[in-house]
Design a protein around this motif. Structure first.
Motif, PDB file in Angstrom:
ATOM      1  N   SER A  64      30.481  46.576  -9.920  1.00  0.00           N
ATOM      2  CA  SER A  64      30.551  47.542 -11.495  1.00  0.00           C
ATOM      3  C   SER A  64      28.997  47.368 -12.071  1.00  0.00           C
ATOM      4  O   SER A  64      28.328  46.936 -11.956  1.00  0.00           O
ATOM      5  N   CYS A  65      29.172  48.872 -12.513  1.00  0.00           N
ATOM      6  CA  CYS A  65      27.827  49.238 -13.133  1.00  0.00           C
ATOM      7  C   CYS A  65      28.151  49.625 -14.569  1.00  0.00           C
ATOM      8  O   CYS A  65      29.142  50.126 -14.891  1.00  0.00           O
ATOM      9  N   GLN A  66      27.337  49.048 -15.530  1.00  0.00           N
ATOM     10  CA  GLN A  66      27.597  49.184 -17.017  1.00  0.00           C
ATOM     11  C   GLN A  66      27.250  50.600 -17.536  1.00  0.00           C
ATOM     12  O   GLN A  66      27.658  51.135 -18.498  1.00  0.00           O
ATOM     13  N   LEU A  67      26.694  51.574 -16.576  1.00  0.00           N
ATOM     14  CA  LEU A  67      26.170  52.940 -16.938  1.00  0.00           C
ATOM     15  C   LEU A  67      27.252  53.879 -16.249  1.00  0.00           C
ATOM     16  O   LEU A  67      27.486  54.697 -16.756  1.00  0.00           O
ATOM     17  N   ILE A  68      27.387  53.647 -14.725  1.00  0.00           N
ATOM     18  CA  ILE A  68      28.148  54.622 -14.107  1.00  0.00           C
ATOM     19  C   ILE A  68      29.532  53.850 -14.117  1.00  0.00           C
ATOM     20  O   ILE A  68      29.962  52.987 -13.340  1.00  0.00           O
ATOM     21  N   CYS A  79      19.753  54.151  -8.917  1.00  0.00           N
ATOM     22  CA  CYS A  79      19.696  54.939  -9.697  1.00  0.00           C
ATOM     23  C   CYS A  79      18.509  54.963 -10.860  1.00  0.00           C
ATOM     24  O   CYS A  79      17.722  53.955 -10.885  1.00  0.00           O
ATOM     25  N   ALA A  80      18.202  56.009 -11.587  1.00  0.00           N
ATOM     26  CA  ALA A  80      16.723  56.066 -12.162  1.00  0.00           C
ATOM     27  C   ALA A  80      16.726  54.994 -13.509  1.00  0.00           C
ATOM     28  O   ALA A  80      15.743  54.696 -14.070  1.00  0.00           O
ATOM     29  N   SER A  81      17.899  54.358 -13.791  1.00  0.00           N
ATOM     30  CA  SER A  81      18.047  53.328 -14.792  1.00  0.00           C
ATOM     31  C   SER A  81      17.831  51.861 -14.464  1.00  0.00           C
ATOM     32  O   SER A  81      18.190  51.060 -15.182  1.00  0.00           O
ATOM     33  N   TRP A  82      17.424  51.708 -13.234  1.00  0.00           N
ATOM     34  CA  TRP A  82      17.353  50.295 -12.418  1.00  0.00           C
ATOM     35  C   TRP A  82      16.424  49.601 -13.595  1.00  0.00           C
ATOM     36  O   TRP A  82      15.361  49.864 -13.927  1.00  0.00           O
ATOM     37  N   VAL A  83      16.741  48.322 -13.823  1.00  0.00           N
ATOM     38  CA  VAL A  83      16.040  47.290 -14.662  1.00  0.00           C
ATOM     39  C   VAL A  83      16.531  46.029 -13.897  1.00  0.00           C
ATOM     40  O   VAL A  83      17.476  45.640 -13.774  1.00  0.00           O
ATOM     41  N   LYS A  84      15.313  45.375 -13.564  1.00  0.00           N
ATOM     42  CA  LYS A  84      15.441  44.088 -12.964  1.00  0.00           C
ATOM     43  C   LYS A  84      16.380  43.047 -13.640  1.00  0.00           C
ATOM     44  O   LYS A  84      16.252  42.945 -14.874  1.00  0.00           O
ATOM     45  N   LYS A  85      17.074  42.427 -12.989  1.00  0.00           N
ATOM     46  CA  LYS A  85      17.968  41.320 -13.409  1.00  0.00           C
ATOM     47  C   LYS A  85      17.179  40.274 -14.162  1.00  0.00           C
ATOM     48  O   LYS A  85      15.989  39.765 -13.411  1.00  0.00           O
ATOM     49  N   GLY A  86      17.287  39.815 -15.307  1.00  0.00           N
ATOM     50  CA  GLY A  86      16.572  38.938 -15.931  1.00  0.00           C
ATOM     51  C   GLY A  86      16.735  37.617 -15.891  1.00  0.00           C
ATOM     52  O   GLY A  86      17.572  36.814 -15.545  1.00  0.00           O
TER      53      GLY A  86
END
Length: 86
Positions: A64-68, A79-86
């Motif tokens: 699941s994706c929090q955005l889509i 997708c363009a909102s990719w953020v490295k897992k912290g």
């Protein structure tokens, strides 16, 4: 494709308004690299949904994706909102 989806789950549509706005593709190879020029940088070539902070795995291939929110996204997607897992 949508192979390997968990039972009872749907894949997000690439034509979903949010997915379209973010340039989401189930397969990283299909992403428009001209539009998203950042992907030509070597340090960005490994970006995938599976390594994104917004992604929560459902199985080995989908999560699941929090955005889509229209369905599951592919672990090998982007997708363009990719953020490295912290």
């Amino acid at each position: 494709g949508a192979e390997g989806l968990p039972a009872g789950k749907n894949a997000a549509s690439e034509s979903d308004p949010m997915a379209t706005a973010l340039g989401y593709k189930h397969d990283f190879a299909q992403v428009d690299k001209k539009k998203y020029a950042q992907l030509s940088k070597p340090e960005n070539k490994s970006q995938r949904c599976a390594s994104c902070n917004f992604y929560k795995p459902e199985n080995g291939s989908w999560g699941s994706c929090q955005l889509i929110k229209s369905g599951l996204v592919n672990a090998n997607g982007w997708c363009a909102s990719w953020v490295k897992k912290g």
